[in-house]
Design a protein around this motif. Sequence first.
Motif, PDB file in Angstrom:
ATOM      1  N   GLU A 404       0.961  -1.390   0.185  1.00 44.06           N
ATOM      2  CA  GLU A 404      -0.166  -0.143   0.224  1.00 44.06           C
ATOM      3  C   GLU A 404       0.684   1.366   0.163  1.00 44.06           C
ATOM      4  O   GLU A 404       0.443   2.285  -0.415  1.00 44.06           O
ATOM      5  CB  GLU A 404      -1.026   0.025   1.365  1.00 44.06           C
ATOM      6  CG  GLU A 404      -1.948  -1.135   1.183  1.00 44.06           C
ATOM      7  CD  GLU A 404      -3.383  -0.717   0.917  1.00 44.06           C
ATOM      8  OE1 GLU A 404      -3.600   0.444   1.154  1.00 44.06           O
ATOM      9  OE2 GLU A 404      -4.221  -1.512   0.698  1.00 44.06           O
ATOM     10  N   SER A 405       1.988   1.292   0.640  1.00 47.82           N
ATOM     11  CA  SER A 405       2.805   2.410   0.607  1.00 47.82           C
ATOM     12  C   SER A 405       4.232   2.308   0.237  1.00 47.82           C
ATOM     13  O   SER A 405       4.914   3.426  -0.049  1.00 47.82           O
ATOM     14  CB  SER A 405       2.919   2.801   2.367  1.00 47.82           C
ATOM     15  OG  SER A 405       3.556   1.688   2.695  1.00 47.82           O
ATOM     16  N   MET A 406       4.576   0.971  -0.394  1.00 48.47           N
ATOM     17  CA  MET A 406       6.107   0.836  -0.925  1.00 48.47           C
ATOM     18  C   MET A 406       6.015   1.015  -2.444  1.00 48.47           C
ATOM     19  O   MET A 406       6.358   0.119  -3.166  1.00 48.47           O
ATOM     20  CB  MET A 406       6.622  -0.223  -0.292  1.00 48.47           C
ATOM     21  CG  MET A 406       6.626  -0.341   1.147  1.00 48.47           C
ATOM     22  SD  MET A 406       7.500  -1.708   1.846  1.00 48.47           S
ATOM     23  CE  MET A 406       9.257  -1.336   1.657  1.00 48.47           C
ATOM     24  N   ASP A 407       5.470   1.824  -3.171  1.00 52.72           N
ATOM     25  CA  ASP A 407       5.168   1.994  -4.494  1.00 52.72           C
ATOM     26  C   ASP A 407       6.558   1.938  -5.375  1.00 52.72           C
ATOM     27  O   ASP A 407       6.607   1.513  -6.500  1.00 52.72           O
ATOM     28  CB  ASP A 407       4.906   3.261  -5.050  1.00 52.72           C
ATOM     29  CG  ASP A 407       3.344   3.636  -4.146  1.00 52.72           C
ATOM     30  OD1 ASP A 407       2.667   2.453  -3.841  1.00 52.72           O
ATOM     31  OD2 ASP A 407       2.893   4.891  -3.998  1.00 52.72           O
ATOM     32  N   ASP A 408       7.572   2.071  -4.722  1.00 51.52           N
ATOM     33  CA  ASP A 408       8.908   1.959  -5.527  1.00 51.52           C
ATOM     34  C   ASP A 408       9.482   0.692  -5.534  1.00 51.52           C
ATOM     35  O   ASP A 408      10.703   0.417  -5.991  1.00 51.52           O
ATOM     36  CB  ASP A 408       9.915   3.246  -5.052  1.00 51.52           C
ATOM     37  CG  ASP A 408       9.426   4.378  -5.528  1.00 51.52           C
ATOM     38  OD1 ASP A 408      10.022   4.731  -6.690  1.00 51.52           O
ATOM     39  OD2 ASP A 408       8.854   5.244  -4.952  1.00 51.52           O
ATOM     40  N   ALA A 409       8.898  -0.534  -4.761  1.00 52.04           N
ATOM     41  CA  ALA A 409       9.343  -1.700  -5.097  1.00 52.04           C
ATOM     42  C   ALA A 409       8.849  -2.226  -6.329  1.00 52.04           C
ATOM     43  O   ALA A 409       7.914  -1.418  -7.028  1.00 52.04           O
ATOM     44  CB  ALA A 409       8.671  -2.566  -4.201  1.00 52.04           C
ATOM     45  N   LEU A 410       9.374  -3.263  -7.020  1.00 48.64           N
ATOM     46  CA  LEU A 410       8.856  -3.855  -8.262  1.00 48.64           C
ATOM     47  C   LEU A 410       7.569  -4.901  -7.760  1.00 48.64           C
ATOM     48  O   LEU A 410       7.893  -5.877  -7.221  1.00 48.64           O
ATOM     49  CB  LEU A 410       9.969  -4.708  -8.859  1.00 48.64           C
ATOM     50  CG  LEU A 410      11.222  -3.941  -9.350  1.00 48.64           C
ATOM     51  CD1 LEU A 410      12.126  -4.925 -10.114  1.00 48.64           C
ATOM     52  CD2 LEU A 410      11.007  -2.703 -10.420  1.00 48.64           C
ATOM     53  N   MET A 411       6.616  -4.413  -8.331  1.00 47.51           N
ATOM     54  CA  MET A 411       5.218  -5.075  -7.671  1.00 47.51           C
ATOM     55  C   MET A 411       5.142  -6.087  -8.740  1.00 47.51           C
ATOM     56  O   MET A 411       5.231  -6.245 -10.130  1.00 47.51           O
ATOM     57  CB  MET A 411       4.181  -4.200  -7.672  1.00 47.51           C
ATOM     58  CG  MET A 411       4.475  -2.942  -6.836  1.00 47.51           C
ATOM     59  SD  MET A 411       4.008  -3.491  -5.060  1.00 47.51           S
ATOM     60  CE  MET A 411       4.188  -1.746  -4.262  1.00 47.51           C
ATOM     61  N   VAL A 412       4.470  -7.359  -8.075  1.00 47.47           N
ATOM     62  CA  VAL A 412       4.195  -8.540  -8.848  1.00 47.47           C
ATOM     63  C   VAL A 412       2.994  -9.095  -8.244  1.00 47.47           C
ATOM     64  O   VAL A 412       2.406  -9.198  -7.285  1.00 47.47           O
ATOM     65  CB  VAL A 412       5.266  -9.584  -8.815  1.00 47.47           C
ATOM     66  CG1 VAL A 412       6.731  -8.968  -9.476  1.00 47.47           C
ATOM     67  CG2 VAL A 412       5.552 -10.030  -7.489  1.00 47.47           C
ATOM     68  N   ASN A 413       2.245  -9.929  -9.482  1.00 43.96           N
ATOM     69  CA  ASN A 413       1.339 -10.830  -8.779  1.00 43.96           C
ATOM     70  C   ASN A 413       1.983 -12.415  -8.618  1.00 43.96           C
ATOM     71  O   ASN A 413       2.544 -12.867  -9.548  1.00 43.96           O
ATOM     72  CB  ASN A 413       0.378 -10.956 -10.080  1.00 43.96           C
ATOM     73  CG  ASN A 413      -0.560 -12.264  -9.666  1.00 43.96           C
ATOM     74  OD1 ASN A 413      -0.760 -12.861  -8.918  1.00 43.96           O
ATOM     75  ND2 ASN A 413      -1.691 -12.214 -10.877  1.00 43.96           N
ATOM     76  N   PRO A 414       2.191 -12.848  -7.485  1.00 50.20           N
ATOM     77  CA  PRO A 414       3.051 -14.031  -7.186  1.00 50.20           C
ATOM     78  C   PRO A 414       2.083 -15.002  -7.689  1.00 50.20           C
ATOM     79  O   PRO A 414       3.164 -16.096  -8.030  1.00 50.20           O
ATOM     80  CB  PRO A 414       3.029 -14.047  -5.474  1.00 50.20           C
ATOM     81  CG  PRO A 414       1.593 -13.505  -5.203  1.00 50.20           C
ATOM     82  CD  PRO A 414       1.471 -12.117  -6.081  1.00 50.20           C
ATOM     83  N   TYR A 415       0.949 -14.924  -8.240  1.00 49.33           N
ATOM     84  CA  TYR A 415       0.484 -16.278  -8.727  1.00 49.33           C
ATOM     85  C   TYR A 415       1.061 -16.404 -10.413  1.00 49.33           C
ATOM     86  O   TYR A 415       1.067 -17.550 -11.089  1.00 49.33           O
ATOM     87  CB  TYR A 415      -0.984 -16.189  -8.814  1.00 49.33           C
ATOM     88  CG  TYR A 415      -1.760 -16.476  -7.662  1.00 49.33           C
ATOM     89  CD1 TYR A 415      -1.886 -17.667  -7.106  1.00 49.33           C
ATOM     90  CD2 TYR A 415      -1.967 -15.332  -6.697  1.00 49.33           C
ATOM     91  CE1 TYR A 415      -2.599 -17.913  -5.794  1.00 49.33           C
ATOM     92  CE2 TYR A 415      -2.563 -15.546  -5.666  1.00 49.33           C
ATOM     93  CZ  TYR A 415      -2.834 -16.819  -5.173  1.00 49.33           C
ATOM     94  OH  TYR A 415      -3.323 -16.965  -3.963  1.00 49.33           O
ATOM     95  N   ASP A 416       1.646 -15.357 -10.763  1.00 52.16           N
ATOM     96  CA  ASP A 416       1.893 -15.171 -12.205  1.00 52.16           C
ATOM     97  C   ASP A 416       3.522 -15.548 -12.319  1.00 52.16           C
ATOM     98  O   ASP A 416       4.234 -14.435 -12.108  1.00 52.16           O
ATOM     99  CB  ASP A 416       1.626 -13.824 -12.833  1.00 52.16           C
ATOM    100  CG  ASP A 416       1.743 -13.838 -14.415  1.00 52.16           C
ATOM    101  OD1 ASP A 416       2.941 -14.666 -14.948  1.00 52.16           O
ATOM    102  OD2 ASP A 416       1.372 -12.862 -15.062  1.00 52.16           O
ATOM    103  N   PHE A 417       4.014 -16.560 -12.607  1.00 53.65           N
ATOM    104  CA  PHE A 417       5.493 -16.978 -12.500  1.00 53.65           C
ATOM    105  C   PHE A 417       6.169 -16.288 -13.474  1.00 53.65           C
ATOM    106  O   PHE A 417       7.398 -15.885 -13.291  1.00 53.65           O
ATOM    107  CB  PHE A 417       5.590 -18.383 -12.782  1.00 53.65           C
ATOM    108  CG  PHE A 417       4.701 -19.342 -12.063  1.00 53.65           C
ATOM    109  CD1 PHE A 417       4.427 -19.087 -10.714  1.00 53.65           C
ATOM    110  CD2 PHE A 417       4.190 -20.757 -12.508  1.00 53.65           C
ATOM    111  CE1 PHE A 417       3.383 -20.187  -9.932  1.00 53.65           C
ATOM    112  CE2 PHE A 417       3.498 -21.518 -11.926  1.00 53.65           C
ATOM    113  CZ  PHE A 417       3.108 -21.232 -10.707  1.00 53.65           C
ATOM    114  N   GLN A 418       5.522 -15.928 -14.838  1.00 53.08           N
ATOM    115  CA  GLN A 418       6.171 -15.180 -15.867  1.00 53.08           C
ATOM    116  C   GLN A 418       6.498 -13.977 -15.464  1.00 53.08           C
ATOM    117  O   GLN A 418       7.782 -13.291 -15.499  1.00 53.08           O
ATOM    118  CB  GLN A 418       5.748 -15.264 -16.933  1.00 53.08           C
ATOM    119  CG  GLN A 418       6.494 -14.579 -18.349  1.00 53.08           C
ATOM    120  CD  GLN A 418       7.676 -15.234 -18.478  1.00 53.08           C
ATOM    121  OE1 GLN A 418       7.604 -16.585 -19.122  1.00 53.08           O
ATOM    122  NE2 GLN A 418       8.723 -14.809 -18.233  1.00 53.08           N
TER     123      GLN A 418
END
Length: 465
Positions: A404-418
């Motif tokens: 919610e607050s760490m916008d500068d991380a690389l965000m992922v959907n962990p269900y999507d391996f690719q």
Amino acid sequence: MGGEGRVVLVSNRTPAVFTPSSMEERRNLPVGGLVSCLRPFLEAQGGLWMGWDGNSDGYVDPVPTTVTEVEGISLASLSLSRDEVDGFYNIFSNRTLWPIFHSFPDKATFSHDSYRVYRSVNRKYAAALMDLLRPGDLVWVHDFHLFPLGLELRKLGWTGKIGFFLHIPFPPSEIFGIMPWARELLASLFDYDLIGLQTPKYLHDLKESLGHELGAEIDGDTARHRDRTVKVGSFPVGADAQAFQEMALSQVPSRVSRFLEELPNDRQLLLGVDRLDYTKGIVQRMQAIEQLLDDHPELRGHVTLVQISAPSRVTIPEYARERERLDSLVGRINGKFGEVHWLPIHTLHRPYSQQDLAQLYREADACLVTPLRDGMNLVAKEFVASQTSDPGVLVLSRFCGAAESMDDALMVNPYDFQETASAIYRALTMPRPERQRRWKALFEDVSGHTAHDWCYSFLSALDDA
């Protein structure tokens, strides 16, 4: 916080009764997230912390077995019988509430017998606590094990302030409502003065359940049901950023020092730190590593994932199966890609101290925080706090509170391996200026919202409720 009373914490477990001889010795102790947030605050503030002592003595004892003074804290330890531990902790807390609140209803067990034990153990906590409370105390109840504790304290005559904080996610109302006891548990929340959740999303889901299940009226930060009201709010937990900075920069030898020294200069380090739990997405993370090495064969021999998976709830069948599934998958991936002098994945099934973790965080080129669902996840914040001038990259699941607050991380959907594999590759190849820019923004968030800030924020709101 005004008044003359103490801060009184109540949680499922009390922290270990251990007085370290030095700060160095303390930092070499493994600790969980709740303890790491609360213990430093209570040591500075003073007060009482009550919970189960972690043992099952075979007897039903209605009072705390011991009250011990440790570092300015009075620790009141409650004993539970074997049947109480099984019904209250193993079954209802960990096989009913935990999967429901993490939106895994297919893993949930529904037992009316275990619910009765859950309620009776909450009555036992309340009876023990009443003997210890003083006028003016602020009572702060923690987490899903103790939903009805406020109700039981009111029945025994406590009229002082009681707050409740939920460390895990609150699920959407259609999942929460699956439980046969959904309405009873929600109604018990109105005996608190303040309910805190990790994020605005979880707060929204709680309000929706209160309205849908109870017909409660919601007006901003106030919920009303019949003749009772309760304040509700979002209070995101923080990490002890300064402590992790100091530990990361220290030259104190640790259990991981030799491993880090022996890493080849051309080896990049990926890091995962979790309890071994099906909600943490560890199996999906391994599948993303396999995808990464399939897509980028040039990385073989040059990147290693160290996955710390501290054992958790080992007597519960779902957790034993998760361990078997993980070990089988890691063995297959290491067999597929490994060489004589290199394995892509090292799994470590034991807890590590904050000092060990800080050094691993500091050296990691990327930290993979990819739970399928999580309340906050302090690993993300501890990793950011431990970075230096050549920072690593945070790869973060969209489905944990920290996102919610760490916008500068690389965000992922962990269900999507690719997608996760692509994000890991981007992290490993990211230019230093971009890594530094992202880290500075993340560090501003982490250092501006610490564990100490969280404690004061919640308790001040409770005092005013």
